[in-house]
Design an enzyme around this catalytic site. Structure first.
Site, PDB file in Angstrom:
ATOM      1  N   ASP A  65      81.496  74.689  -1.721  1.00  0.00           N
ATOM      2  CA  ASP A  65      82.572  75.464  -0.873  1.00  0.00           C
ATOM      3  C   ASP A  65      81.854  76.362   0.024  1.00  0.00           C
ATOM      4  O   ASP A  65      80.982  77.187  -0.281  1.00  0.00           O
ATOM      5  CB  ASP A  65      83.331  76.444  -1.844  1.00  0.00           C
TER       6      ASP A  65
ATOM      7  N   ASP B  63      86.230  72.371   4.363  1.00  0.00           N
ATOM      8  CA  ASP B  63      85.050  73.448   4.303  1.00  0.00           C
ATOM      9  C   ASP B  63      84.641  73.175   2.439  1.00  0.00           C
ATOM     10  O   ASP B  63      84.074  73.962   2.130  1.00  0.00           O
ATOM     11  CB  ASP B  63      85.301  74.583   4.445  1.00  0.00           C
ATOM     12  N   GLU B  64      85.151  72.050   1.595  1.00  0.00           N
ATOM     13  CA  GLU B  64      84.937  72.068   0.431  1.00  0.00           C
ATOM     14  C   GLU B  64      84.998  70.720   0.092  1.00  0.00           C
ATOM     15  O   GLU B  64      85.737  69.879   0.414  1.00  0.00           O
ATOM     16  CB  GLU B  64      85.900  72.886  -0.490  1.00  0.00           C
TER      17      GLU B  64
END
Length: 360
Positions: free
Chosen positions: A14, A108-109
């Site tokens: 993350d 983003d993860e």
């Protein structure tokens, strides 16, 4: 009850304050300062906040007005999604150096299954550390990671040592960790559900574990069986590298509320241009068109229509959008409009993956 091997090795990576960090990376003047991506001090909603802003209580999904009130020196920056996508692609390229079993959740993860990996490294903890180091060395961005035997635990673990940290929950630690974990920190348990659990005397995993499957199902419906399993460390969802997109959308929040449908149509024309561009770029078509309307009092309404054939072009879906706009009288002045496609042709493409299991 003890969990039985074989165990998978799952990493959840993350990125730390991703959008805001990219803005600080590209603009050195923003480094070390309280930054909010999206919104403004008079309107809009914060999409992301730097850690400097979070110290003052600024959070994503917070109104710009409230964010500015909490942090008077907050700097608002317009989002640049094309840039975020560019950086995200580079991050995923690093992931693929270790495994092909990568399931992106957003820009983003992502989840990575490194049970068997390209480096032949038996330590998922070392792989996560190496990935985070490479992201920093190659892109100058920080990431956190969680490592455990399933996706649920890895997701929970990645939040424990944020920012710029990681946490491993080993198989022998899973049960005791879950028993002590506050239910509000269980991934998937939102504020409303957490409050309901607290009112029922359920504060930690151990309290949740005392409830039978029948009780939890009665209290929480279909989610009851999920809670029953996860508190026992059971979560069999596999990392799906070919995650299928369910919808594509474009929307805009306006600087001033709009009450005229003529003005709304002008805004919708521009939103439709952007949606068409996204549909073409992803080579996607859809059948269900949805008009999203958020009113000045923050109530939200959606209106949908499904066509018989897949469509993609603005000239095909804009007449439907107009029809949906005039479908019924507007309840109030409008602060946001959006158009989305669902029921996509991509849903027919079944993901192909191989899941291997080895000792942790």
């Amino acid at each position: 009850m003890e969990l039985q091997p074989p165990f998978r090795k799952i990493i959840h990576v993350d990125m730390d304050a991703f959008y805001a960090s990219v803005e600080q990376l590209d603009n050195p003047e923003l480094r070390g300062k309280a930054v909010a991506v999206g919104g403004s001090e008079i309107r809009g909603v914060v999409s992301a906040a730097s850690y400097e802003a979070r110290k003052f209580g600024v959070r994503s999904a917070m109104s710009g007005v409230l964010a500015k009130r909490k942090c008077p020196h907050l700097i608002f920056v317009r989002p640049r999604y094309t840039r975020y996508q560019e950086i995200s692609t580079k991050i995923r390229a690093i992931f693929y150096d270790y495994t092909d079993l990568v399931e992106p959740l957003s820009l983003d993860e992502a989840y990575l299954d490194v049970t068997e990996n390209k480096k032949g490294n038996p330590s998922a903890n070392e792989i996560a550390r190496e990935i985070r180091h490479r992201i920093w060395e190659e892109l100058e961005l920080r990431a956190s990671a969680g490592i455990s035997i399933n996706k649920f635990l890895a997701k929970v673990a990645s939040d424990i040592n944020k920012p710029n940290g990681q946490k491993t929950i080993h198989p022998e630690e899973v049960i005791s960790f879950l028993e002590e974990l506050p239910v509000a920190k269980f991934y998937g348990v939102g504020r409303v559900t957490a409050t309901k659990m607290h009112n029922l005397g359920i504060f930690k995993g151990l309290d949740l574990k005392q409830k039978s499957l029948e009780e939890l199902t009665k209290l929480f419906g279909k989610s009851g069986s999920h809670y029953y399993n996860i508190v026992r460390g059971i979560h069999n969802s596999k990392v799906k590298p070919n995650r299928i997109r369910k919808s594509i959308a474009a929307e805009r929040t306006f600087n001033e509320n709009i009450s005229s449908e003529v003005f709304m149509l002008e805004r919708l024309e521009k939103i439709a241009d952007e949606l068409e561009r996204r549909m073409k770029k992803s080579d996607t078509k859809g059948k269900t068109i949805t008009l999203k309307i958020k009113y000045s009092d923050f109530t939200q309404q959606t209106r949908s229509k499904t066509t018989q054939t897949y469509i993609q072009l603005k000239k095909e879906f804009m007449p439907i959008v107009k029809e949906l706009l005039y479908q019924e009288k507007l309840k109030n002045s409008v602060r946001l409009l959006g158009i989305s496609f669902s029921n996509l042709n991509t849903e027919k493409k079944l993901p192909v993956w191989i899941q291997l299991k080895f000792d942790f």
